[in-house]
Enzyme design. Sequence first.
Site, PDB file in Angstrom:
ATOM      1  N   GLY A 406     -16.778 -45.644   1.072  1.00 30.66           N
ATOM      2  CA  GLY A 406     -16.085 -44.524   0.868  1.00 30.66           C
ATOM      3  C   GLY A 406     -16.132 -43.623   2.585  1.00 30.66           C
ATOM      4  CD1 TRP A 409     -10.642 -43.174  -0.544  1.00 32.23           C
ATOM      5  CD2 TRP A 409     -11.681 -41.446   0.509  1.00 32.23           C
ATOM      6  NE1 TRP A 409      -9.603 -42.428  -1.280  1.00 32.23           N
ATOM      7  CE2 TRP A 409      -9.914 -40.945  -0.331  1.00 32.23           C
ATOM      8  CE3 TRP A 409     -12.025 -40.617   1.185  1.00 32.23           C
ATOM      9  CZ2 TRP A 409     -10.738 -39.580  -0.207  1.00 32.23           C
ATOM     10  CZ3 TRP A 409     -11.943 -39.347   0.924  1.00 32.23           C
ATOM     11  CH2 TRP A 409     -11.248 -38.362  -0.140  1.00 32.23           C
ATOM     12  CG  HIS A 410     -13.571 -39.752   4.282  1.00 27.50           C
ATOM     13  ND1 HIS A 410     -14.527 -40.482   3.048  1.00 27.50           N
ATOM     14  CD2 HIS A 410     -13.883 -39.367   4.162  1.00 27.50           C
ATOM     15  CE1 HIS A 410     -14.964 -39.336   2.402  1.00 27.50           C
ATOM     16  NE2 HIS A 410     -14.482 -38.591   2.811  1.00 27.50           N
ATOM     17  N   GLY A 411     -10.431 -43.632   6.550  1.00 26.05           N
ATOM     18  CA  GLY A 411      -9.672 -43.733   7.386  1.00 26.05           C
ATOM     19  C   GLY A 411     -10.661 -44.855   7.711  1.00 26.05           C
ATOM     20  CG  PHE A 644      -9.658 -37.849   4.310  1.00 26.67           C
ATOM     21  CD1 PHE A 644      -9.880 -38.392   5.881  1.00 26.67           C
ATOM     22  CD2 PHE A 644     -10.469 -36.089   4.826  1.00 26.67           C
ATOM     23  CE1 PHE A 644     -10.626 -37.765   7.327  1.00 26.67           C
ATOM     24  CE2 PHE A 644     -11.489 -36.067   5.774  1.00 26.67           C
ATOM     25  CZ  PHE A 644     -11.782 -37.438   6.950  1.00 26.67           C
TER      26      PHE A 644
END
Length: 644
Positions: A406, A409-411, A644
Amino acid sequence: MNSLREIIREFFVSLLSFDQAHPLLFTQFYFWAFFALVFAVFSLFHSKALLRNGYLFAVSLFFYYKTSGVFLALLLFVIVYNFFAAKCLHRIRSEKGRSALTAFSVVVDLGILAYFKYAYFLTDFVNNLLGLNLEVHDVLGEWLNMLTGTSLFRADAIILPVGISFFTFQAVSYVVDVKRRHISPVENFLDFGFYLSFFPQLVAGPIVRASEFIQQLHKPYNLSRRWFGIAIFWIMNGLLKKLILADYLAVNFCDRVFENPLMYSGFENLSALFCYSLQVYADFSGYTDIATGVAMLMGFYLPKNFDSPYKAVNTQQFWRRWHMTLSRWLRDYLYIPLGGNRSATVGTFIIIAAVAVFGSFLSGSWWVAFGVFVLAAGIGLWAWKRPRDRKLITTNINSMNTMLLGGLWHGASWNFMIWGGLNGIGMVIYKIWTKRSMLQKLLLISSLMSISALLVRWTHAPVWNMFAVWLLIIWVGTFVKYCYRWAVLGKDAVVKAPALTAKGAVIPVQLPSARARWISRAWDIFQTFVFITFTRLFFRSGSNLDPALANEQAWNTAKNMVNQIGSAWNLSLVPAMAWQHRTVLLVFVLGMLVHWLPERFKRRYRIVFARLPLFWMAVVVVVIVVFFFQFITADLQSFIYFQF
């Protein structure tokens, strides 16, 4: 006449062209003029479902073009590919064939996401691993330029399309749900395209499941007077959060401190961190509120994405209240397939290995991988030797893997990985913590306090000062609860209640009074909020950065802020600094107080607003809009989750 024609021509050119410097935002007057026109045309045939859906599909594509330009082609590809992939999947009877096609479709969707989001990370990884000197070029852009014979597409860098994570995750959930036979594939291409591109939630969520939305497409349009008022309320509420809380805190304080933390004191760095915690909530939930209201006006209902997350009493509950659609997506399509709370799977160990390798690359040291593998081996040995603990261990490993992914997922930044890992650790510790007695908790915290005191004395590192203060806060709460359990309590502190023994006998049991429970809950909320806020340090440091520079720059920002917060403070200057930033701190305090209001009270004033006569509702809206204009900055701020 020519000048009038020129003005009209320039107006329509600007209206129909994409301006990267001025994307279509909910906070712009241009968006509301756009929506007013869309809604006016919508009202002409809102009762004809097919025409209505096709029209809104076209409007959504235009909205995305005004937001992302040529990346509209990417969105169209994702729509077309997943529509036909689900059709083919539905026709296949063999489970192996269905699984193979589903896996291929997921790889295509996530491959597109990885290309745009992780190209710099993967290129650096290959260069460091093989000693190469590869540079990032947008191969897709070069190919499209060759195909069209133009130079419309930028090829020297890979630009992240707005909202790609959100519509990609929706596409993945759709295909997987068809494979699981939870839903049937959508028959009409316009319906599916509308579902995947619905403009209110397209670029920043919430992540809408097909099972939640497709069934609404052919329902008769119905917007009662009360629901109209609720829709207007959500729009005003979202604008208030965005313009008065999020943008004001960002422009006037948070951005300045995070851009150069060494120029500010420890108190100012800590204040900026807490203000950012409110800013990111107000920004993201504000977008969701506006999207919810706009969708409701057109007769569609989006899933709830926030439930007062800073009222959470522990980290696990926080993630059930924050970005709820992403949390449910990760649970259903990652955590449960990994084994959930049942067992570990092959995927569990693949993720552990991948996290070890990525962690080593991001940190620049293979010792990280070695440490992860040693830790994993130790946990595996523990699970093998103690079968009764195996379920708890695998549950926690799967939870940790889910939170780490997770974060990624943001970077692809070390800071996002730390942020995800800290939240995972918080969830794991909470699960273990709740199974310990109060005495065990007190002894454990006391031991950690002693260790942190020694580290502070020996190393003088600011990070250990922060850790020691945080442990002291936890220790105080634990000690008070321990004393409360064993002290002689007055009649106003406890109440008598009956309880049944195993044999059915009734015995009196002392239970905490309502006042004592309220104090305990408030303390737990405070501790959870402080923990979540400190994880935000790593989240914010990795945001708003060029992907080519994000890792090093984000780490330096986080390190500098830790050094400033953890270093010795000149307490005599704190009152003067607080007064200097009094407006920002007042906005923060008021924002948090409103957030912590009881839900029944918030529901009551929503209903009061919705029941106002239309004239008075219009007056209130005008007053609020005039009030908004006092807070609008010269350069409107994009929503944080656009990146995002």
